[in-house]
Design an enzyme around this catalytic site. Structure first.
Site, PDB file in Angstrom:
ATOM      1  N   GLU A  94       0.833  -1.193   0.000  1.00  0.00           N
ATOM      2  CA  GLU A  94       0.000   0.000   0.000  1.00  0.00           C
ATOM      3  C   GLU A  94       0.869   1.244   0.000  1.00  0.00           C
ATOM      4  OE1 GLU A  94      -1.924  -0.506   4.107  1.00  0.00           O
ATOM      5  OE2 GLU A  94      -1.835   1.629   3.839  1.00  0.00           O
ATOM      6  N   CYS A 121      -3.775  -2.916   4.089  1.00  0.00           N
ATOM      7  CA  CYS A 121      -2.928  -3.977   4.660  1.00  0.00           C
ATOM      8  C   CYS A 121      -3.389  -5.380   4.267  1.00  0.00           C
ATOM      9  CB  CYS A 121      -2.899  -3.854   6.183  1.00  0.00           C
ATOM     10  SG  CYS A 121      -2.329  -2.251   6.739  1.00  0.00           S
ATOM     11  N   HIS A 148      -3.697  -9.496  11.715  1.00  0.00           N
ATOM     12  CA  HIS A 148      -3.000  -8.307  11.221  1.00  0.00           C
ATOM     13  C   HIS A 148      -2.618  -7.460  12.437  1.00  0.00           C
ATOM     14  CE1 HIS A 148      -1.881  -4.637   9.404  1.00  0.00           C
ATOM     15  NE2 HIS A 148      -2.998  -3.996   9.711  1.00  0.00           N
TER      16      HIS A 148
HETATM   17  N1  COA Z   1       0.471   2.940  30.495  1.00  0.00           N
HETATM   18  C1  COA Z   1      -0.173   1.885  29.943  1.00  0.00           C
HETATM   19  N2  COA Z   1      -1.155   2.019  29.015  1.00  0.00           N
HETATM   20  C2  COA Z   1      -1.477   3.273  28.618  1.00  0.00           C
HETATM   21  C3  COA Z   1      -0.843   4.408  29.170  1.00  0.00           C
HETATM   22  C4  COA Z   1       0.184   4.206  30.149  1.00  0.00           C
HETATM   23  N3  COA Z   1       0.827   5.228  30.693  1.00  0.00           N
HETATM   24  N4  COA Z   1      -1.381   5.493  28.580  1.00  0.00           N
HETATM   25  C5  COA Z   1      -2.318   5.067  27.713  1.00  0.00           C
HETATM   26  N5  COA Z   1      -2.377   3.722  27.731  1.00  0.00           N
HETATM   27  C6  COA Z   1      -3.236   2.842  26.963  1.00  0.00           C
HETATM   28  C7  COA Z   1      -4.657   3.357  26.827  1.00  0.00           C
HETATM   29  O1  COA Z   1      -5.437   3.048  27.968  1.00  0.00           O
HETATM   30  C8  COA Z   1      -5.107   2.619  25.578  1.00  0.00           C
HETATM   31  O2  COA Z   1      -5.457   1.314  25.918  1.00  0.00           O
HETATM   32  P1  COA Z   1      -6.843   0.672  25.394  1.00  0.00           P
HETATM   33  O3  COA Z   1      -6.786   0.782  23.883  1.00  0.00           O
HETATM   34  O4  COA Z   1      -6.795  -0.739  25.871  1.00  0.00           O
HETATM   35  O5  COA Z   1      -7.938   1.502  25.952  1.00  0.00           O
HETATM   36  C9  COA Z   1      -3.823   2.555  24.732  1.00  0.00           C
HETATM   37  O6  COA Z   1      -2.737   2.830  25.635  1.00  0.00           O
HETATM   38  C10 COA Z   1      -3.770   3.578  23.614  1.00  0.00           C
HETATM   39  O7  COA Z   1      -4.006   4.818  24.197  1.00  0.00           O
HETATM   40  P2  COA Z   1      -4.937   5.881  23.463  1.00  0.00           P
HETATM   41  O8  COA Z   1      -4.963   7.120  24.258  1.00  0.00           O
HETATM   42  O9  COA Z   1      -6.246   5.236  23.115  1.00  0.00           O
HETATM   43  O10 COA Z   1      -4.042   6.090  22.159  1.00  0.00           O
HETATM   44  P3  COA Z   1      -4.104   7.061  20.965  1.00  0.00           P
HETATM   45  O11 COA Z   1      -5.205   8.027  21.066  1.00  0.00           O
HETATM   46  O12 COA Z   1      -2.756   7.605  20.864  1.00  0.00           O
HETATM   47  O13 COA Z   1      -4.445   6.126  19.700  1.00  0.00           O
HETATM   48  C11 COA Z   1      -4.389   4.425  18.068  1.00  0.00           C
HETATM   49  C12 COA Z   1      -4.200   4.756  19.563  1.00  0.00           C
HETATM   50  C13 COA Z   1      -4.268   2.944  17.857  1.00  0.00           C
HETATM   51  C14 COA Z   1      -5.752   4.852  17.641  1.00  0.00           C
HETATM   52  C15 COA Z   1      -3.281   5.154  17.268  1.00  0.00           C
HETATM   53  O14 COA Z   1      -2.058   4.592  17.575  1.00  0.00           O
HETATM   54  C16 COA Z   1      -3.490   5.154  15.779  1.00  0.00           C
HETATM   55  O15 COA Z   1      -4.166   6.018  15.238  1.00  0.00           O
HETATM   56  N6  COA Z   1      -2.861   4.196  15.057  1.00  0.00           N
HETATM   57  C17 COA Z   1      -2.929   4.124  13.608  1.00  0.00           C
HETATM   58  C18 COA Z   1      -4.211   3.468  13.116  1.00  0.00           C
HETATM   59  C19 COA Z   1      -4.224   2.013  13.348  1.00  0.00           C
HETATM   60  O16 COA Z   1      -3.201   1.390  13.554  1.00  0.00           O
HETATM   61  N7  COA Z   1      -5.439   1.412  13.271  1.00  0.00           N
HETATM   62  C20 COA Z   1      -5.615   0.012  13.521  1.00  0.00           C
HETATM   63  C21 COA Z   1      -6.558  -0.640  12.594  1.00  0.00           C
HETATM   64  S1  COA Z   1      -5.865  -0.894  11.013  1.00  0.00           S
END
Ligand code: COA
Length: 390
Positions: free
Chosen positions: A79, A111, A233
């Site tokens: 991709e 993906c 994935h």
């Molecule tokens: N210690 C441990 N865990 C922690 C933490 C800490 N200090 N701070 C945050 N976390 C945890 C949160 O509780 C959350 O856990 P949960 O998902 O089980 O609720 C996790 O870390 C992620 O935190 P969050 O605030 O939700 O992260 P984010 O807003 O930065 O976004 C994604 C996470 C995945 C949405 C982001 O990485 C993203 O956009 N990724 C790209 C898109 C992607 O990969 N999509 C997947 C489908 S293809």
């Protein structure tokens, strides 16, 4: 007749950023990355590495010693394509010195496309069992700086030889499918980084898993209890854990936490260090399972859930073949991961910001990769690849 994976090998880039460095720059607790999203490091491509050089490096150990005239198809899944017209697979075909009597095409659907390539490859092999298909998935995951996706970058390639002599894994015929037109992650032609609605994408991923499983059952697939392992994935490894919990609830499985974790734990090891490699990630996960499991996996059934945003998903199964251990490239992979060079934030930014010239001029690229192939220059809009001394 059994059809499936005769050989599998992956490659990743020469550099990596430890997410501790990113956490310090962003002034957040690194446990959010290490535990919250399940990532420790992300591979970063050197300026002279791209999806072509990684793909060729992944495939080199697979094609060495093979009768190249039997490889009559190369399917390249990506991709993060480098050209709107020419398949990246054609460059790889030359670098690997494959037989000219070969069809080469590039497949795209976020993906997911490597899974489609495997299914198409199996169909071709069923039609002409003496032929082999080289499937390569190769991607560089890039998100905007300071975006939620930034810590989930990474890169890698995986090459699989699909044949009627599946020394590693037989691919079973039943698949569960799910497609829905959604905008959770996409990259318009004019952008170098993906646009993503991260939280929404995780929701669509789980919804797709549910529907793919239902379709898999309707198509006559195996019951949940007939699976030993699951390989998902992995845009970040916590996603696989979330997905598995989701599936367990859906099927009403009564496994202990330890039993549930054991079904996926070994698929996560390599991707924790590599980061997201988009199309390649699920099959790097398979390699991780095969090479890191403490037990003999012969005869064990692995469930695969492949998801590509946008979205298309597929759930299918494979059975690990007796004697598979003799055909793994474990030393190659572990040496590759061990020799990657750690970079500081300034170097990460140099790699991230490395210019992508569009002026048609002469742009030589300094040698940095430790891999067997490199992008030596971009000259008059043409990408010039060469073998390195390594
Ligand atoms: N210690 C441990 N865990 C922690 C933490 C800490 N200090 N701070 C945050 N976390 C945890 C949160 O509780 C959350 O856990 P949960 O998902 O089980 O609720 C996790 O870390 C992620 O935190 P969050 O605030 O939700 O992260 P984010 O807003 O930065 O976004 C994604 C996470 C995945 C949405 C982001 O990485 C993203 O956009 N990724 C790209 C898109 C992607 O990969 N999509 C997947 C489908 S293809």
């Amino acid at each position: 007749m059994k059809v499936g994976i005769e050989d599998i090998c992956f490659y990743t880039a020469s550099y990596y950023l430890d997410l501790q460095v990113l956490a310090e720059v962003h002034q957040i607790d690194v446990e959010k990355f290490y535990a919250g999203i399940g990532q420790e490091q992300m591979s970063m491509a050197a300026p002279d590495e791209d999806i072509v050089t990684m793909a060729a490096a992944a495939a080199l150990p697979v094609v060495e010693g093979q009768d190249k005239s039997a490889i009559r198809t190369l399917l390249f899944a990506s991709e993060s394509g480098i050209d709107q017209s020419k398949s990246a697979g054609v460059y790889v075909h030359r670098l690997l010195e494959l037989d000219p009597a070969c069809r080469v095409v590039e497949l795209k659907q976020a993906c997911y496309s490597a899974t489609s390539a495997i299914q198409m490859a199996c169909a071709l092999v069923v039609r002409q069992p003496q032929q082999k298909v080289l499937v390569i998935a190769s991607d560089i995951a890039r998100y905007d700086l300071d975006s939620s996706g930034e810590p989930t970058q990474g890169c890698g390639a995986v090459a699989m030889l699909i044949s009627a002599d599946p020394k590693i894994m037989e691919v079973e015929p039943v698949s569960g499918l799910y497609t829905e037109d959604v905008m959770d992650f996409w990259r318009p032609n004019y952008r170098g980084t993906a646009l993503v609605d991260g939280k929404y994408s995780t929701k669509v991923y789980l919804k797709s898993l549910k529907h793919a499983w239902l379709d898999y059952q309707q198509q006559g697939g195996h019951a949940f209890s007939e699976f030993n392992y699951f390989c998902y994935h992995q845009p970040f490894t916590r996603m696989a854990q979330k997905a598995h919990s989701h599936l367990l609830k859906q099927v009403g499985a009564s496994l202990s936490t330890a039993e549930a974790e054991a079904q996926i734990a070994d698929t996560l090891s390599y991707n924790r260090s590599i980061g997201n490699s988009y199309t390649a990630s699920i099959y790097i996960g398979l390699t991780s399972l095969l090479e890191n499991a403490e037990h003999d996996l012969s005869g064990q059934r692995v469930g695969f859930f492949s998801y590509g945003s946008g979205c298309v998903a597929e759930l299918f199964s494979g059975v690990v073949q007796p004697g598979y251990q003799a055909h793994l490239h474990k030393d190659y992979h572990q040496t590759l991961l061990a020799r990657r060079q750690s970079v500081d934030y300034a170097t990460y930014r140099r790699l991230y910001d490395y210019p992508n010239p569009v002026d048609g001029g002469e742009h030589a690229i300094a040698a940095e990769t430790t891999g067997p192939f490199r992008l030596a220059a971009i000259s008059q809009h043409k990408r010039i690849y060469e073998k390195t001394a390594s």
